[in-house]
Design an enzyme around this catalytic site. Structure first.
Site, PDB file in Angstrom:
ATOM      1  N   SER A 102       0.720  -1.045  -0.059  1.00 48.18           N
ATOM      2  CA  SER A 102       0.003   0.073  -0.062  1.00 48.18           C
ATOM      3  C   SER A 102       0.928   1.065  -0.012  1.00 48.18           C
ATOM      4  O   SER A 102       1.705   1.423  -0.818  1.00 48.18           O
ATOM      5  CB  SER A 102      -1.046  -0.094   1.256  1.00 48.18           C
ATOM      6  OG  SER A 102      -1.775   1.033   1.370  1.00 48.18           O
TER       7      SER A 102
ATOM      8  N   ASP B  43      -6.284   2.030  -2.694  1.00 52.42           N
ATOM      9  CA  ASP B  43      -7.587   1.760  -2.108  1.00 52.42           C
ATOM     10  C   ASP B  43      -7.973   3.387  -1.085  1.00 52.42           C
ATOM     11  O   ASP B  43      -8.797   2.967  -0.224  1.00 52.42           O
ATOM     12  CB  ASP B  43      -7.408   0.551  -1.333  1.00 52.42           C
ATOM     13  CG  ASP B  43      -6.256   0.379  -0.182  1.00 52.42           C
ATOM     14  OD1 ASP B  43      -5.665   1.461  -0.302  1.00 52.42           O
ATOM     15  OD2 ASP B  43      -6.435  -0.477   0.319  1.00 52.42           O
TER      16      ASP B  43
ATOM     17  N   GLU C  38     -12.525   5.907   6.666  1.00 48.72           N
ATOM     18  CA  GLU C  38     -11.558   6.203   7.715  1.00 48.72           C
ATOM     19  C   GLU C  38     -11.423   7.770   7.136  1.00 48.72           C
ATOM     20  O   GLU C  38     -11.234   8.077   5.966  1.00 48.72           O
ATOM     21  CB  GLU C  38     -10.485   5.403   7.645  1.00 48.72           C
ATOM     22  CG  GLU C  38     -10.765   4.049   8.062  1.00 48.72           C
ATOM     23  CD  GLU C  38      -9.729   3.083   8.297  1.00 48.72           C
ATOM     24  OE1 GLU C  38      -9.562   2.645   9.533  1.00 48.72           O
ATOM     25  OE2 GLU C  38      -8.857   3.097   7.505  1.00 48.72           O
TER      26      GLU C  38
ATOM     27  N   ASN D 128      -8.513   8.920   6.623  1.00 48.65           N
ATOM     28  CA  ASN D 128      -7.089   8.662   5.605  1.00 48.65           C
ATOM     29  C   ASN D 128      -7.725   8.374   4.335  1.00 48.65           C
ATOM     30  O   ASN D 128      -7.066   8.238   3.474  1.00 48.65           O
ATOM     31  CB  ASN D 128      -6.260   7.423   6.377  1.00 48.65           C
ATOM     32  CG  ASN D 128      -7.143   6.336   6.567  1.00 48.65           C
ATOM     33  OD1 ASN D 128      -7.963   5.800   5.834  1.00 48.65           O
ATOM     34  ND2 ASN D 128      -6.429   5.334   7.280  1.00 48.65           N
TER      35      ASN D 128
ATOM     36  N   ARG E  42      -3.744   4.297  20.947  1.00 42.73           N
ATOM     37  CA  ARG E  42      -3.899   3.086  20.578  1.00 42.73           C
ATOM     38  C   ARG E  42      -2.766   2.569  20.003  1.00 42.73           C
ATOM     39  O   ARG E  42      -1.769   3.092  19.636  1.00 42.73           O
ATOM     40  CB  ARG E  42      -5.066   2.966  19.375  1.00 42.73           C
ATOM     41  CG  ARG E  42      -4.904   3.894  18.213  1.00 42.73           C
ATOM     42  CD  ARG E  42      -5.870   3.468  17.108  1.00 42.73           C
ATOM     43  NE  ARG E  42      -5.586   2.308  16.222  1.00 42.73           N
ATOM     44  CZ  ARG E  42      -4.695   2.205  15.392  1.00 42.73           C
ATOM     45  NH1 ARG E  42      -4.052   3.283  14.946  1.00 42.73           N
ATOM     46  NH2 ARG E  42      -4.736   1.267  14.930  1.00 42.73           N
ATOM     47  N   PRO E  43      -2.539   1.180  20.101  1.00 37.68           N
ATOM     48  CA  PRO E  43      -1.449   0.473  19.603  1.00 37.68           C
ATOM     49  C   PRO E  43      -1.461   0.436  18.141  1.00 37.68           C
ATOM     50  O   PRO E  43      -2.566  -0.140  17.568  1.00 37.68           O
ATOM     51  CB  PRO E  43      -1.345  -0.922  20.169  1.00 37.68           C
ATOM     52  CG  PRO E  43      -2.868  -1.182  20.711  1.00 37.68           C
ATOM     53  CD  PRO E  43      -3.224  -0.061  20.874  1.00 37.68           C
TER      54      PRO E  43
ATOM     55  N   GLY F 277      -1.528  -0.930  14.238  1.00 38.15           N
ATOM     56  CA  GLY F 277      -1.707  -2.411  13.950  1.00 38.15           C
ATOM     57  C   GLY F 277      -0.651  -2.565  12.585  1.00 38.15           C
ATOM     58  O   GLY F 277      -0.516  -3.920  12.129  1.00 38.15           O
ATOM     59  N   THR F 278       0.116  -1.789  12.121  1.00 40.21           N
ATOM     60  CA  THR F 278       1.118  -1.768  11.289  1.00 40.21           C
ATOM     61  C   THR F 278       2.693  -1.378  11.582  1.00 40.21           C
ATOM     62  O   THR F 278       3.412  -1.616  10.782  1.00 40.21           O
ATOM     63  CB  THR F 278       0.715  -0.868   9.819  1.00 40.21           C
ATOM     64  OG1 THR F 278       0.779   0.463  10.386  1.00 40.21           O
ATOM     65  CG2 THR F 278      -0.887  -1.543   9.431  1.00 40.21           C
TER      66      THR F 278
ATOM     67  N   ARG G  19      -0.111   4.939  18.715  1.00 42.94           N
ATOM     68  CA  ARG G  19      -0.300   6.531  18.376  1.00 42.94           C
ATOM     69  C   ARG G  19      -1.322   7.284  19.330  1.00 42.94           C
ATOM     70  O   ARG G  19      -1.785   6.674  19.910  1.00 42.94           O
ATOM     71  CB  ARG G  19      -1.388   6.083  16.814  1.00 42.94           C
ATOM     72  CG  ARG G  19      -0.588   5.423  15.901  1.00 42.94           C
ATOM     73  CD  ARG G  19      -0.811   5.644  14.559  1.00 42.94           C
ATOM     74  NE  ARG G  19      -0.420   4.614  13.475  1.00 42.94           N
ATOM     75  CZ  ARG G  19       0.724   4.687  12.962  1.00 42.94           C
ATOM     76  NH1 ARG G  19       1.339   5.650  13.373  1.00 42.94           N
ATOM     77  NH2 ARG G  19       1.153   3.834  12.219  1.00 42.94           N
TER      78      ARG G  19
HETATM   79  C1  16G Z   1      -4.147  -0.187   7.382  1.00 45.11           C
HETATM   80  C2  16G Z   1      -5.352  -0.156   7.209  1.00 45.11           C
HETATM   81  C3  16G Z   1      -6.146   0.949   7.411  1.00 45.11           C
HETATM   82  C4  16G Z   1      -5.865   1.565   8.487  1.00 45.11           C
HETATM   83  C5  16G Z   1      -4.158   1.531   8.980  1.00 45.11           C
HETATM   84  C6  16G Z   1      -4.023   1.997  10.333  1.00 45.11           C
HETATM   85  C7  16G Z   1      -6.828  -1.884   5.450  1.00 45.11           C
HETATM   86  C8  16G Z   1      -7.078  -2.352   4.372  1.00 45.11           C
HETATM   87  N1  16G Z   1      -5.958  -0.853   5.983  1.00 45.11           N
HETATM   88  O1  16G Z   1      -3.643   0.384   6.442  1.00 45.11           O
HETATM   89  O2  16G Z   1      -7.566   0.645   7.132  1.00 45.11           O
HETATM   90  O3  16G Z   1      -6.435   2.905   8.891  1.00 45.11           O
HETATM   91  O4  16G Z   1      -3.767   0.179   8.772  1.00 45.11           O
HETATM   92  O5  16G Z   1      -2.721   1.852  10.485  1.00 45.11           O
HETATM   93  O6  16G Z   1      -7.387  -2.423   6.635  1.00 45.11           O
HETATM   94  P1  16G Z   1      -2.083   1.734  11.979  1.00 45.11           P
HETATM   95  O7  16G Z   1      -2.674   0.479  12.828  1.00 45.11           O
HETATM   96  O8  16G Z   1      -0.736   1.827  11.673  1.00 45.11           O
HETATM   97  O9  16G Z   1      -2.538   3.073  12.709  1.00 45.11           O
HETATM   98 MG    MG Z   2      -3.656   1.144   0.307  1.00 44.43          MG
END
Ligand code: 16G
Ligand code: MG
Length: 557
Positions: A67, A286, A386, A388, A517-518, A520-521, A526
């Site tokens: 992404s 997306d 979202e 974003n 929040r922790p 997810g990526t 954050r």
């Molecule tokens: C991913 C998610 C997005 C979310 C972002 C948060 C999908 C397809 N994408 O990019 O929806 O806003 O993670 O990231 O689900 P974070 O957890 O690092 O803040």
């Molecule tokens: Mg994307």
């Protein structure tokens, strides 16, 4: 599982050893890591996809993308038969597969899972996985690894859709499972036919206020820009100038994530574009945000996912009202369609207030498309976004069936009536906007059609409400998983005491709102803060960063 199948799996698994010391987790949007670490993971996700296809007796999608992340990263995620994200119940198994150290432990996991889930391998109809990838150079090798994983289940076909946007692959999976032709061309035809249909039913009004026919798009140097460039000749009145469509480095100073987070014009945009209607896609198309460059600067006014949601909600509510007539749903033969909007805690407070003032039901879910999508599917028309820029509009089957019948009835009784046009518009929106997942391309065409319908400039659209100033920061901590939240991530339940401290800090600011929040990526916590002034939002965010460090241990990034 018979002996032959077991040997085939062991043979192929031995060609994809997992990198020493690596640990993989199927996060908010699949597995993501530096591309050099991902071959074994993608191979194993191929196995997972084949198994899911066998179990569901449907076509599954496997997308290779990271992404908006940097070009050296890559990732992999699955699309379920509906075209939505892989069911959450399979995520722990995905983690286990990706981390199994040896071919034999991998095989054992598979045997146990197949037994537990009662998956019948023998005699299952031919299963199929559609494969897609974004423009990342590492995608080619990873796609081969995915194919090996898929085909190591005998009787499973891997169909390569090539370089596509993530939403295109999700759309294809959904279409194929509905028995509809599912090529990239079919995708464009459906999208552009319904776009033109919306334009055909724009009310003829006397107006001097005409919307500019020009749109400038930042393609993030990714797949979406390339696809849009190829569509340019099919857009009728709309002139699209696509920049950053592959010549520069993917996501570097470009793209929806950059524009939304930095609030700066992307590369190749600047003061010369001041006032123009501009849009930005992310690396796999997306996410979509709009913006305009402020005079004599590289700063922008951002028109984010919340405003796209508000525009869609306004338009769809209006069409529903026209359709239901003056009795607002009480007339005989009308259908009281439920219209709901879904946001996350990141939605600007001003947008939530605006939507509530419109009389809409607003629901909050945790961050991540899978949560928003699931909630939106509970309505006849469910709109989710979202901030974003990831979002779409979902229509229930029941409502669409009713709408088809209503449309036929109106065609014979009152063609050209406002009611009939409203029905046609709603049907067109349901075909234009991707029903599988948020889609920057189809979202862009819906925005363009609605602005044209309303005769609104981007400035007028931006004035729907004024965003409250906000600030987002991230904190590196010893262990982010120690942060446990509830109430759609708006409250922290652990570590004990931190929520009270955040509340006490937030109370000091007019219109203050703050949550942590922790991620997810990323390996960070954050922090989001909002207040009536930018100084207030900045100050609140910084104070809460200090609280996070105090409660969770140091390491700010
Ligand atoms: C991913 C998610 C997005 C979310 C972002 C948060 C999908 C397809 N994408 O990019 O929806 O806003 O993670 O990231 O689900 P974070 O957890 O690092 O803040
Ligand atoms: Mg994307």
């Amino acid at each position: 599982m018979n002996q032959e199948q077991q040997s085939a799996l062991l043979r192929s698994a031995s060609r994809f050893p997992i990198p020493t010391g690596a640990k993989f987790s199927y996060g908010t949007s699949g597995f993501r890591a530096d591309a050099s670490l991902l071959e074994s993971t993608v191979f194993r996700v191929g196995i997972l996809a084949a198994l899911r296809s066998i179990q569901t007796r449907s076509v599954i999608g496997l997308m290779i993308t990271a992404s908006h992340n940097q070009v050296s990263d890559n990732g992999v995620k699955l699309a379920d038969p509906s075209g939505g994200m892989l069911t959450q119940s399979w995520e722990p198994f995905a983690d286990a597969l990706a981390n199994a150290l040896h071919p034999h432990s991998l095989l054992q996991l598979l045997v146990d899972f197949i037994k537990k889930e009662n998956i019948v391998l023998e005699g299952a109809p031919v299963s199929e996985v559609l494969l897609g990838r974004d423009t990342r150079p590492s995608g080619e090798t990873l796609l081969e690894a995915a194919k090996q994983g898929i085909t190591s289940f005998m009787g499973t076909t891997a169909s390569n859709m090539g370089i596509v946007t993530t939403p295109q692959l999700h759309w294809m999976v959904r279409a194929k499972n509905k028995g509809i032709e599912a090529t990239e061309l079919n995708y464009y035809d459906q999208m552009l036919t319904s776009f033109r249909c919306l334009l055909d039913y724009i009310p003829q009004r006397d107006s001097t206020q005409n919307v500019s026919d020009k749109l400038v798009v930042d393609g993030a140097d990714g797949v979406g820009g390339e696809k849009l460039e190829n569509l340019k000749t099919r857009l009728g009145y709309l002139t699209v100038d696509v920049r950053n469509c592959g010549g520069g480095v993917l996501n570097e100073g470009v793209g929806a994530d950059y524009v939304q987070k930095e609030k700066m014009a992307p590369r190749n945009f600047g003061p010369a574009d001041a006032g123009m209607r501009c849009a930005s896609l992310d690396g796999d198309a997306d996410r979509l945000v709009y913006f305009y460059v402020i005079s004599n600067s590289n700063k922008i006014d951002l028109v984010d996912g919340d405003k796209i949601l508000s525009l869609f909600a306004l338009f769809l509510k209006e069409q529903l009202c026209i359709l239901n007539g003056p009795n607002d749903g009480k007339a005989c033969n009308s259908y009281k369609a439920s219209l709901g909007v879904v946001q996350t805690a990141y939605a600007n407070g001003a947008s939530t207030d605006y939507l509530k003032q419109m009389g809409l039901e607003v629901v909050m879910t945790p961050t991540g498309v899978k949560y928003l999508h699931e909630k939106a599917a509970e309505y006849d028309i469910g709109i989710y976004f979202e901030a974003n820029g990831h979002g779409t509009v979902l229509f229930s089957d029941a409502f669409l069936s009713w709408l088809e019948i209503k449309n036929q009835e109106l065609t014979s009784t009152s063609q050209d009536s406002d009611q009939h046009k409203a029905a046609l518009r709603l049907l067109a929106v349901s075909r234009l906007i991707n029903q599988a997942v948020g889609d920057a391309l189809s979202g862009l065409f819906l925005v363009e059609a609605i602005l044209k319908h309303m005769r609104w400039s981007i400035h007028k659209w931006n004035e729907l409400y004024q965003d409250l100033p906000s600030r987002q920061l991230k904190v590196k901590v010893v262990d982010r998983t120690a942060v446990i939240t509830e109430k759609a991530e708006t409250k922290v339940v652990s570590p004990a005491g931190i929520q009270e401290a955040i509340d006490a800090e937030t109370d000091k600011y007019p219109k203050g709102r703050c949550f942590i929040r922790p991620s997810g990526t990323e390996d960070v916590v954050r922090v989001y803060a909002e207040a009536s002034s930018q100084e207030g939002a900045d100050h609140l965010a910084n104070s809460v960063v200090r609280l996070v460090e105090q409660y969770l241990g140091f390491g700010r990034s």
